[in-house]
Design a protein around this motif. Structure first.
Motif, PDB file in Angstrom:
ATOM      1  N   ARG A   1      52.855  35.072  38.079  1.00 44.93           N
ATOM      2  CA  ARG A   1      52.461  33.818  38.424  1.00 44.93           C
ATOM      3  C   ARG A   1      51.861  33.811  40.133  1.00 44.93           C
ATOM      4  N   VAL A   2      52.283  34.379  40.796  1.00 43.09           N
ATOM      5  CA  VAL A   2      51.846  34.658  42.244  1.00 43.09           C
ATOM      6  C   VAL A   2      50.582  35.430  42.127  1.00 43.09           C
ATOM      7  N   VAL A   3      50.652  36.464  41.462  1.00 42.23           N
ATOM      8  CA  VAL A   3      49.427  37.377  41.531  1.00 42.23           C
ATOM      9  C   VAL A   3      48.088  36.459  41.006  1.00 42.23           C
ATOM     10  N   ILE A   4      48.563  35.844  39.662  1.00 44.66           N
ATOM     11  CA  ILE A   4      47.275  35.126  39.105  1.00 44.66           C
ATOM     12  C   ILE A   4      46.778  34.061  40.014  1.00 44.66           C
ATOM     13  N   ARG A   5      47.760  33.385  40.712  1.00 42.67           N
ATOM     14  CA  ARG A   5      47.195  32.167  41.499  1.00 42.67           C
ATOM     15  C   ARG A   5      46.570  32.591  42.669  1.00 42.67           C
ATOM     16  N   SER A   6      46.757  33.976  42.986  1.00 42.49           N
ATOM     17  CA  SER A   6      46.027  34.390  44.130  1.00 42.49           C
ATOM     18  C   SER A   6      44.594  35.156  43.782  1.00 42.49           C
ATOM     19  N   ILE A   7      44.133  34.939  42.724  1.00 46.82           N
ATOM     20  CA  ILE A   7      42.946  35.652  42.394  1.00 46.82           C
ATOM     21  C   ILE A   7      41.809  35.068  43.175  1.00 46.82           C
ATOM     22  N   PRO A   8      41.439  33.886  43.228  1.00 46.41           N
ATOM     23  CA  PRO A   8      40.408  33.441  44.144  1.00 46.41           C
ATOM     24  C   PRO A   8      40.474  34.198  45.510  1.00 46.41           C
ATOM     25  N   VAL A   9      41.545  34.309  46.291  1.00 41.82           N
ATOM     26  CA  VAL A   9      41.634  35.111  47.472  1.00 41.82           C
ATOM     27  C   VAL A   9      41.309  36.592  47.126  1.00 41.82           C
ATOM     28  N   TYR A  10      41.667  37.188  46.086  1.00 42.84           N
ATOM     29  CA  TYR A  10      41.144  38.461  45.874  1.00 42.84           C
ATOM     30  C   TYR A  10      39.786  38.834  45.950  1.00 42.84           C
ATOM     31  N   VAL A  11      38.990  37.532  45.182  1.00 46.14           N
ATOM     32  CA  VAL A  11      37.549  37.733  45.178  1.00 46.14           C
ATOM     33  C   VAL A  11      36.939  37.392  46.521  1.00 46.14           C
ATOM     34  N   ILE A  12      37.555  36.505  47.206  1.00 43.56           N
ATOM     35  CA  ILE A  12      36.931  36.427  48.627  1.00 43.56           C
ATOM     36  C   ILE A  12      37.093  37.618  49.489  1.00 43.56           C
ATOM     37  N   ALA A  13      38.160  38.382  49.438  1.00 43.43           N
ATOM     38  CA  ALA A  13      38.303  39.601  49.930  1.00 43.43           C
ATOM     39  C   ALA A  13      37.309  40.766  49.711  1.00 43.43           C
TER      40      ALA A  13
ATOM     41  N   LEU B   1      34.442  40.287  48.436  1.00 43.62           N
ATOM     42  CA  LEU B   1      33.222  39.700  48.999  1.00 43.62           C
ATOM     43  C   LEU B   1      33.009  39.992  50.495  1.00 43.62           C
ATOM     44  N   LEU B   2      34.321  39.714  51.360  1.00 46.33           N
ATOM     45  CA  LEU B   2      34.136  40.013  52.772  1.00 46.33           C
ATOM     46  C   LEU B   2      33.876  41.545  52.843  1.00 46.33           C
ATOM     47  N   GLY B   3      34.955  42.206  52.256  1.00 45.54           N
ATOM     48  CA  GLY B   3      34.506  43.711  52.446  1.00 45.54           C
ATOM     49  C   GLY B   3      33.096  44.224  52.259  1.00 45.54           C
ATOM     50  N   VAL B   4      32.517  43.764  51.361  1.00 45.57           N
ATOM     51  CA  VAL B   4      31.197  43.840  51.088  1.00 45.57           C
ATOM     52  C   VAL B   4      30.304  43.687  52.175  1.00 45.57           C
ATOM     53  N   MET B   5      30.307  42.171  52.593  1.00 39.76           N
ATOM     54  CA  MET B   5      29.463  41.819  53.485  1.00 39.76           C
ATOM     55  C   MET B   5      29.815  42.663  54.959  1.00 39.76           C
TER      56      MET B   5
END
Length: 285
Positions: free
Chosen positions: A19-31, A33-37
């Motif tokens: 539940r915690v891992v799935i709810r945090s998916i948007p944060v992983y996406v942001i991380a 994108l941040l790394g790429v930028m």
């Protein structure tokens, strides 16, 4: 009966992690994108810096040496150092470490949105174990924090083409510190483990404050401590372990990686024990 209880505990533990891992998916996406930028920006700045100065150096006798350094492509170590470099307050020139603050905020957000949940009461009544609630949620949060760190390292590896190490000390544009002592595999892995433990410590500390005082207070407290770490160069302030150029591998008189790991483990254990004791004594849901 014990077999049934163990199965219930195990299923509940896995449920909270998922539940915690799935709810945090948007944060992983942001991380990601941040790394790429950040890596793209660093690569572009590196190229622009040497290209713009090439014409000046061309008129001077050291042009050949300059051109030799300029031709060295950035490697994973350069990107890793730039992403996680943080800031050295001893320089008397405070530069806001955007990536460091972003990592802290993302991890704090994961804790903030998962400490309390409307379904917690139902699941607790089903499992009849507060320890499962505590360990399950914390495990999911730890996984979330580690995913963020691993994503940033993966981006550095991909953009560098899998080339490990550093380009050279002379061509380390924007990052000019003595990292010659971090050229071996053990040193790199030790620092990565230390950063992971620092994230685990911050997560557990925020979780404890959130449980004992409140979710908002926990979020504000951990952000405040992390911001304080930018201005106060002390190994005892949580957050310093996430800034690579605070380590002895990069800075003379910097932190010992073993000390940072041990300190993080001690604070994590204390925070967990306090959270566990508090949950046994008071209904927080």
């Amino acid at each position: 009966m014990n077999i049934i209880s163990d199965k219930v505990y195990r299923n509940t533990y896995v449920y909270y992690i998922k539940r915690v891992v799935i709810r945090s998916i948007p944060v992983y996406v942001i991380a990601l994108l941040l790394g790429v930028m950040v890596c793209v920006y660093y690569k572009g700045s590196y190229s622009s810096y040497y290209s713009s100065n090439a014409s000046i150096k061309k008129q001077q006798s050291e042009y050949e040496d300059y051109q030799e350094n300029m031709g060295k492509p950035l490697k994973m170590g350069d990107y890793m150092l730039y992403i996680f470099k943080g800031n050295v307050s001893a320089d008397k020139k405070i530069e806001l470490p955007v990536t460091y603050l972003a990592i802290v905020i993302m991890c704090a957000f994961i804790v903030g949105i998962n400490v309390g949940d409307k379904d917690d009461y139902v699941v607790l009544c089903f499992s009849k174990s507060r320890r499962v609630w505590l360990t399950g949620k914390l495990s999911g949060m730890y996984i979330g924090g580690i995913i963020i760190i691993m994503e940033l390292l993966l981006v550095a590896a991909v953009i560098s083409g899998g080339k490990t190490g550093f380009a050279s000390y002379d061509s380390a544009y924007l990052v000019r510190y003595d990292y010659n002592r971090m050229t071996n595999f053990f040193a790199v892995m030790a620092v990565i483990f230390s950063m992971v433990m620092s994230v685990v410590m911050l997560i557990t500390l925020q979780f404890m404050i959130s449980v004992v005082i409140g979710q908002i207070e926990g979020y504000i407290s951990i952000i405040a401590l992390s911001v304080a770490a930018i201005f106060i160069n002390s190994s005892l302030i949580p957050g310093n372990g996430l800034m690579l150029i605070r380590y002895s591998y990069f800075l003379s008189g910097g932190y010992n990686v073993i000390f940072i790991c041990v300190y993080a483990i001690i604070v994590t254990i204390i925070s967990y024990v306090v959270s566990n004791i508090y949950m046994k004594q008071k209904d927080i849901l």
